[in-house]
Design a protein around this motif. Structure first.
Motif, PDB file in Angstrom:
ATOM      1  N   THR A 121      25.169  16.131 -24.501  1.00  0.00           N
ATOM      2  CA  THR A 121      24.376  14.473 -25.607  1.00  0.00           C
ATOM      3  C   THR A 121      23.509  15.472 -26.750  1.00  0.00           C
ATOM      4  N   ALA A 122      23.526  16.316 -26.626  1.00  0.00           N
ATOM      5  CA  ALA A 122      22.420  17.006 -28.247  1.00  0.00           C
ATOM      6  C   ALA A 122      23.311  18.036 -28.290  1.00  0.00           C
ATOM      7  N   SER A 162      15.081   7.467 -26.665  1.00  0.00           N
ATOM      8  CA  SER A 162      15.177   7.624 -25.289  1.00  0.00           C
ATOM      9  C   SER A 162      16.005   9.169 -25.376  1.00  0.00           C
ATOM     10  N   LEU A 163      16.217   9.682 -23.239  1.00  0.00           N
ATOM     11  CA  LEU A 163      17.178  10.441 -23.905  1.00  0.00           C
ATOM     12  C   LEU A 163      18.858  10.539 -23.028  1.00  0.00           C
ATOM     13  N   ARG A 186      22.205   4.537 -26.635  1.00  0.00           N
ATOM     14  CA  ARG A 186      20.444   4.528 -26.675  1.00  0.00           C
ATOM     15  C   ARG A 186      20.318   4.671 -27.440  1.00  0.00           C
ATOM     16  N   SER A 202       8.712  16.171 -28.129  1.00  0.00           N
ATOM     17  CA  SER A 202       9.716  15.865 -26.820  1.00  0.00           C
ATOM     18  C   SER A 202       9.695  15.874 -26.118  1.00  0.00           C
ATOM     19  N   ASP A 203       9.952  17.786 -26.094  1.00  0.00           N
ATOM     20  CA  ASP A 203      10.954  17.891 -25.201  1.00  0.00           C
ATOM     21  C   ASP A 203       9.586  18.254 -24.577  1.00  0.00           C
TER      22      ASP A 203
END
Length: 1448
Positions: free
Chosen positions: A152-153, A703-704, A699, A176-177
């Motif tokens: 995703t990243a 959001s993840l 997304r 955000s992590d």
């Protein structure tokens, strides 16, 4: 104080054995003393002897101590070995226990649990844990209860499992992590979880700079990796790999190493390395075949190493001469000594060139550019000993290959080597004492005071080849301190190195005879003298090392060669090693296209393994391979060829991508506030099968969690995503799918805001692609914008910039209304980017997303579309052959860059790498630009513009094919044959065996029958009809009609009127000729020739004669009987007519007859024939004509021109000063058979000037000239009588005055012999005027004819006197002249015999070209033998003899 004395040992080995003991003793002594005193002084001879004895005693004691120490060490080592064996036994028992425990089922259990972390923003964090269980658990990571997906990243998360340690690495943490992370371990017996919190803080102040970070602590990932590359000798190439580095610190690049064939490369002028800026780069600025090989980039990272490898191929540069071999490679120097070095290299691959016959080795001193050839004759093996080097000098070496076509380019020069004595380093020993003190000892110190060296040992041959032998030996011991050299003797102990001093224990010998055995011995020599001779070597014979093996020591051919599929452009080749390896260097692999005879090299540097991947092949093409083994002797025989294999990817085996690679370039095309329309670019790699589906995920940017957009596959690369929230930022990713499955997702797009577009200008164009990329041009294509704005799109503007530049140039001054543009004027090899802006009535809209960078360079083997007409069907078509193709490739045809698809006007067919677009009924509607693109390739495409002129030409050809005719070389024609037969014939370009035809005469078909023969010849294409008896009834029109398959032809010939009469007359003549030739006849009628002596010959040739055949000559019906009867059996008869003139005109006849018949030939010599004969005579006479000769006569001067034959009928013209002269009393013109002359009577000054005669033969004019514009000729003024009578014993004086300008030469003659001046006969010439001949006391023998010759370059005079001597008391005789007093009727020049010339006359003739030339002088008559001389004298008023010489 302490003295450490090291004395002489007998040899170096003894010293080495005792070195450890000496070190031990020295350490003890150092510990027991407070200081060291080193004393150096010179000993006397007696003191040296005493010292030697004393030290020898101590050394003997020392050896006993060393032996005891060695025994103790053996016992200690044995104890340690026993201990290690016991420990190994214990470990084995423990492993067995562990294996038993592993068989017991067990729930997952965390031995090391996760622990919480608090980190700063943009720094990495690593969570790790250790888990056990049986079976081994599977660990999954979660963030806030949501699975962590590294895809995703990309680059943000990294999950690893090494040796039971599971870890989650988060690079460049963001706020955000911050979350609770958990690791869930699961196996068949249960689940266990470990949790930890990660807190990411944003600093309120500057974060301190990180220091002391080692490059190996960085996280490094490779992105774009260098692929298989191809270079050429003399060029340059760069291998680049882009990197993602975390953290990316500008002053701390990753630690990277480059390898070639697993050997570490060091930075140098030949290999430039750079790491930084997100890339690792290796540049090879001066390529050579030495650079070919497998290149590996190894990056050191936090978790170990990551690496990538690819092969670099370097091909030969253009040869120095056509057919010359490639350059050798891998030149290295071995066995380096003070004045000797052994140079070795690898041979080049020879595929289509002639075999290599040898090599030249060159050397160059370091720092110089001057190369010196080392060997006079080419050496046949890949080794050569170079001697005669200077000690301490550094050298480079290179090698050139030789074959029958020429000499190759030189190899890359070797590394620098320095000529040094290799034994010097071995004569130094270093003893380390407690790691603090070093004692350096030279063998010279141990040997003491040695003057004369010892003898060398171990003399042997280290290299034995067909062309040379290298002798080697060990240096003497003791050696002495004086400089040392060597002397070599062979066989009968004759010295062989008389010209040089050898400082190295090596020497090459070249002049040995084949089959002869030699022994050698060596002396050591220094300034004190020579050693004893060494032991002789074993017998050495100059043969190959493997001389008993066939083929001169080359390896045997490799075994079976097998080729298998690898990728779409490569093939995997493997083979069996040769039966006889013989110091194998490697292998050369060759390939060729199936059906071709030309082989090409697959590698240019010997490859050491028995398997090789051949790259750079044409997809879809079939190839065959062979292998050769290489060693120092050259290349082996070729192996057997492999089976033919087609270059195609092996699906599932060796394919880099089974599923498609990720799409890229996601672009927003339109947005209405609740939906967004997206487009993207297709994957770079289809994975071996066609991409048939796309899946989109979305997304919220905050959001993840990704959500699927479409459950049903999207087949196009455009999609509208509905049900979006206005004002929210969204991210999207796309996955492609094929028959192998769904590929990896694309990188997430940049956040896109869902906001309705309301601008009046159009949105961006999209899907920019390229076609027909060439070195200076390309075609850019794009799709229309989805969002058109307030009005329709009216055109497009195209901008271009070089890669890396932000300065765009607009290529179109005005907007174009189509969606393609051909861009020209590009620079080859330059990389460009493009963008497109749409235009409507409101203005220019948003620019499109930048295109992918494109390099202006055509693909290798690129071809263009060819227009043609099918030879069988007559169909007009466009054809294209692709330079590469794969199984999933398709040919997509377009007209004006719009896909044609299903269309009744055209039909597209494909076979292999070729596609054809066939037109059904072509007309003007089919004109335009046609293009074709081959999918799933690296951009294979081409275009062709069909013009009206080209279409019309092809339509004409198509009509000719569909309505064929039999092409004719010659239409219907006729010829008259012997016997009066008439042949009607025509010739077609080509006829088949099934041809049919018919002859039609006056509208009636004629067939073979009596008097008519009809036939044809397929090989020549001739169809003919022969009429045996051609009469008036055969007048009319003749026609031939031909049918050959579908082709037809017709040809006619009209035989009426004058054409028919001429043919009939010729036929009748040939019939009569045939009848005539049944008896004796003339095969060639009478004709004339002129021989070299100007005799006219009437000749003819006869045939069909016999002995009884008679031959007669006639002139005007009067028979001529020649001196030699004609011989008819010779086949030729001739009648000579000598001295041809007008009297010989008339009609000549030759009659040939016998009992079989009679034949006559007439020849009329008159009119033009007579003129032709005269011209032929004139041609011969003119070519033989001499230069004009001047002759003095009583009447004046005569100019004469001698020739082979002269007659007054010849066209001769005399000229004076370019004016024609007519015969008159003053100027009389005439001639004889041998010459033409002109008499100038009583010449005066006005007669001076240039005179010439022109002889014309009807084709060319022969001119001879004489210049009378000089001074007076030589003459006798007076004083000489005609007759002299004198009594014996008296003196006679003949004296005269001569005149001439320049001064003439005077010569006296008696009875044709020149008179020499003696005491009896005195000849004088005083003042250039008075000439005299005085005879003292004459005798009867002095009677005779005397003459004087006076001549200069303008002419001369010849005067004779008759002298009679009588005795006293005799009656005086009456005068008797030797010649009549009247002048000769035909004056001629006085001849000049070559044997009667004085030096003065020779000089005069050499300097006066106008004088009478000797070669042209006629032979004199017996009456006038006196030779002419150049003498001065005016013409006297007396008789002068000028006899006419006979004909030459």
């Amino acid at each position: 104080s302490l003295f450490v004395c090291l004395s002489i040992f007998s040899n170096r080995q003894q010293f080495i054995r005792s070195a450890s003991h000496l070190a031990s003793v020295s350490r003890k002594l150092l510990r027991s003393t407070g200081h060291i005193l080193v004393c150096c002084y010179c000993r006397t001879a007696d003191e040296g002897t005493e010292e030697y004895q004393r030290v020898s005693t101590k050394v003997g004691k020392g050896l006993t101590v060393i032996q005891e120490e060695l025994h103790r060490m053996r016992m200690t080592t044995k104890a340690q070995v026993d201990s290690i064996a016991i420990q190994r036994e214990v470990r084995n028992m423990m492993y067995k226990k562990t294996d038993v425990l592993e068989d017991i089922p067990k729930l997952p259990d965390f031995l090391v649990a996760l622990r919480p972390h608090t980190v700063w923003e943009k720094t990495p964090v690593k969570l790790f844990c250790t888990v056990q269980g049986n079976p081994r658990p599977i660990v999954k990571w979660y963030k806030g209860g949501v699975p962590v997906d590294p895809l995703t990243a990309p680059g943000k998360y990294k999950i690893e499992n090494k040796y039971g340690v599971h870890s989650l690495i988060i690079s460049r943490c963001a706020v955000s992590d911050t979350a609770e992370y958990s690791a869930v371990a699961t196996n068949a017996h249960g689940t266990a979880t470990s949790k930890a919190t990660v807190t990411v803080k944003r600093p309120q102040h500057h974060v301190p700079h990180l220091t002391e970070i080692h490059p190996s602590k960085l996280e490094v990932s490779m992105l774009d990796r260098f692929s298989v590359s191809f270079g050429v000798e003399g060029g340059s190439i760069s291998l680049v790999c882009t990197l993602v580095v975390v953290p990316d610190l500008p002053n701390l690049p990753p630690l990277a190493q480059w390898y070639r064939d697993d050997k570490l490369l060091k930075p140098s002028k030949l290999a430039e390395m750079l790491v930084g800026g997100g890339a690792a780069r290796l540049t090879l600025p001066h390529l050579a075949k030495d650079d070919e090989g497998l290149y590996t980039l190894r990056i050191f990272t936090k978790d170990g190493t990551t690496e990538h490898s690819a092969y670099l191929f370097v091909s030969d540069a253009a040869p120095s001469a056509p057919g010359a071999p490639g350059a050798p490679l891998s030149v290295k120097a071995y066995d380096i000594n003070a004045d000797y070095v052994l140079v070795a290299w690898k041979p080049p691959n020879t595929v289509n060139e002639m075999a290599i016959t040898g090599y030249f080795v060159d050397r160059c001193e370091s720092g110089s550019d001057t190369w010196v050839q080392c060997n006079d004759a080419p050496v046949k093996v890949c080794k050569y000993p170079v001697h005669g080097l200077k000690v301490g000098h550094s050298y480079h070496f290179r090698v050139r290959a030789v074959n029958s076509a020429g000499i190759s380019r030189p190899s890359r020069k070797s590394d620098k080597v320095t000529a040094l004595d290799a034994a010097e380093s071995e004569r130094l020993q270093v003893i380390k004492i407690e790691g603090k003190y070093d004692i350096v000892i030279k063998d010279d110190d141990l040997e003491g005071y040695v003057t004369i060296p010892g003898e060398p040992t171990d003399v042997h041959a280290s290299e034995i080849f067909k062309s040379y032998v290298v002798l080697s030996w060990k240096p003497p011991s003791p050696r002495g301190r004086a400089p040392l050299w060597y002397v070599i003797e062979k066989v009968s102990w004759q010295r062989i190195n008389t010209a040089v001093k050898l400082h190295s224990p090596r020497y090459p010998v070249f002049d040995l005879q084949d089959g002869q055995k030699y022994q050698f011995r060596v002396y050591s020599v220094n300034l004190y003298g020579s050693s004893e001779a060494s032991e002789p070597s074993e017998p050495i014979q100059k043969v190959d090392e493997d001389g008993k093996v066939p083929n001169g020591g080359v390896p045997s051919a490799p075994g079976q060669v097998v080729a298998t599929r690898n990728t779409k452009s490569s093939v995997f080749v493997q083979w069996d090693a040769p039966k006889y390896l013989k110091n194998l260097m490697g292998y050369y692999i060759d390939g060729r296209i199936a059906g071709s005879k030309e082989w090409f090299p697959c590698n240019h540097k010997p490859f050491k393994h028995t398997r090789f991947v051949v790259h750079g092949l044409i997809p879809g093409e079939s190839y065959t391979f062979r292998v050769q083994a290489v060693n120092v002797y050259g290349l082996s025989e070729e192996s057997q060829e492999s089976s033919s294999i087609t270059v195609e990817p092996a699906l599932g085996k060796g394919v880099e991508y089974a599923t498609p690679s990720a799409p890229f370039g996601i672009t927003l095309l339109s947005c209405d506030g609740s939906s967004m329309t997206l487009a993207w670019k297709k994957p770079k790699h289809c994975g071996g099968s066609k991409v048939n589906a796309y899946y989109i995920d979305k997304r919220n940017a905050d959001s993840l969690v990704w959500k699927e957009v479409n459950l049903v596959a999207v087949t196009e690369r455009i999609c509208t995503v509905d049900n979006l929230t206005e004002g929210t930022f969204y991210e999207f990713k796309v996955q492609a799918a094929n028959m192998a499955g769904v590929g990896v997702p694309s990188a997430p797009s940049a956040p896109m805001k869902c906001e309705a577009w309301t601008m009046e200008e159009p949105g961006p164009a999209y899907d920019l692609s390229f076609s027909e990329v060439r070195c200076q041009s390309l075609v850019l294509l794009w799709k229309a914008p989805v969002y058109t704005g307030a009005s329709a799109v009216t055109g497009y503007l195209v901008d271009m910039a070089k890669k890396g530049s932000s300065e765009f140039v607009t290529l179109t001054q005005e907007a174009v209304n189509h969606r393609y543009l051909k861009v020209t004027g590009l620079k080859e090899g330059e990389t460009y980017v493009f963008r497109v802006r749409s235009v409507n009535a409101a203005g220019v809209g948003k620019p499109s997303k930048l295109s992918e960078p494109i390099c202006a360079k055509a693909l290798p083997g690129t071809q263009e579309i060819v227009a043609g007409v099918d030879e069988e069907t007559g169909d007009v078509f466009l054809s294209f052959e692709a330079c590469e193709i794969c199984e999933t490739s398709n040919f997509v045809w377009s007209k004006n860059y719009k896909a044609i698809g299903e269309c009744p006007r055209v039909a597209a067919t494909s076979k292999g790498r070729t596609s054809r677009l066939t037109f059904s009924s072509p007309d003007k509607d089919d004109l335009g630009a046609y293009s074709v693109v081959v999918t799933d390739t690296e951009g294979v495409s081409a275009s062709h513009t069909l013009t009206e002129d080209a279409l019309n030409t092809m339509l004409e050809l198509s009509y000719a094919i569909r309505h064929p005719i039999v092409p004719l070389k010659h239409g219907l024609n006729y010829e008259v044959l012997e016997k009066g037969h008439v042949r009607f014939w025509l010739q077609a370009v080509k006829l088949s065996s099934s041809v049919s035809y018919r002859f039609i005469v006056n509208d009636k078909e004629v067939t073979s029958g009596e008097g008519i023969k009809i036939s044809h010849d397929v090989a020549t294409g001739v169809i003919q009809m022969t009429v045996d008896h051609f009469t008036r009834a055969n007048e009319g029109t003749y026609t031939v009609q031909i049918h050959d398959g579908k082709a037809k032809a017709q040809s006619s010939l009209v035989m009426v009127g004058d054409v028919f009469k001429a043919a009939l007359k010729e036929a009748e003549f040939q019939r009569k000729e045939h009848i005539r030739k049944q008896g004796p006849h003339f095969s060639e009628y009478l004709y004339f020739t002129v021989t070299e002596d100007c005799t006219v010959m009437l000749a003819c040739k006869v045939a069909n004669v016999k002995k009884e055949t008679s031959f007669h000559w006639y002139k005007e019906d009067d028979e001529i009987v020649p001196e030699t009867p004609p011989n008819v059996m010779s086949g030729a008869c001739a009648l000579p007519i000598p001295m041809f003139s007008r009297k010989d005109q008339g009609v000549y006849k030759a009659v040939l007859s016998d009992d079989r018949g009679k034949d006559t030939s007439l020849f009329d010599i008159s009119g033009k024939v007579f003129d032709d004969i005269i011209n032929a005579l004139a041609q011969n006479a003119g070519a033989s004509a001499s230069e004009l000769v001047l002759q003095c006569t009583p009447e004046g001067i005569r100019l004469q021109c001698y020739m082979n034959y002269y007659t007054e009928e010849m066209k001769t013209v005399w000229k004076h000063k370019e004016s024609k002269i007519a015969s008159s009393e003053k100027m009389r013109i005439g001639g004889t058979a041998e010459m033409a002359w002109m008499q100038i009577c009583d010449p005066s000054d006005k007669e001076k000037g240039n005179y010439s005669i022109e002889i014309s033969d009807g084709v060319q004019t022969h001119t001879r000239s004489f210049d009378l514009s000089g001074q007076d000729r030589g003459r006798v003024v007076g004083g000489l009588p005609d007759v002299v009578t004198i009594m014996e014993a008296k003196s006679l004086s003949l004296t005269c005055t001569v005149w001439g300008e320049p001064t003439p030469e005077v010569t006296w003659f008696k009875n044709e012999q020149e008179v020499a001046s003696t005491e009896h006969t005195k000849v004088t010439f005083e003042g250039g005027k008075f000439a005299s001949l005085v005879i003292t006391k004459v005798t009867p023998e002095d009677s005779g004819k005397y003459s004087i010759n006076v001549r200069n370059k303008y002419g001369g005079e010849f005067v004779e006197i008759t002298v009679s001597v009588y005795k006293q008391g005799e009656q005086i005789p009456e005068p008797k002249l030797g010649h009549p007093k009247t002048p000769a009727a035909t004056p001629t020049p006085t001849p000049v015999p070559p044997k009667a010339q004085t030096p003065a006359s020779m000089r005069s003739q050499a300097s006066t070209p106008a004088s009478t030339p000797v070669p042209k002088s006629p032979t004199p008559t017996p009456k006038s033998p006196t030779p002419s001389r150049s003498a001065k004298s005016p013409t006297p008023p007396r008789f002068m003899k000028s006899p006419t010489p006979p004909r030459k």
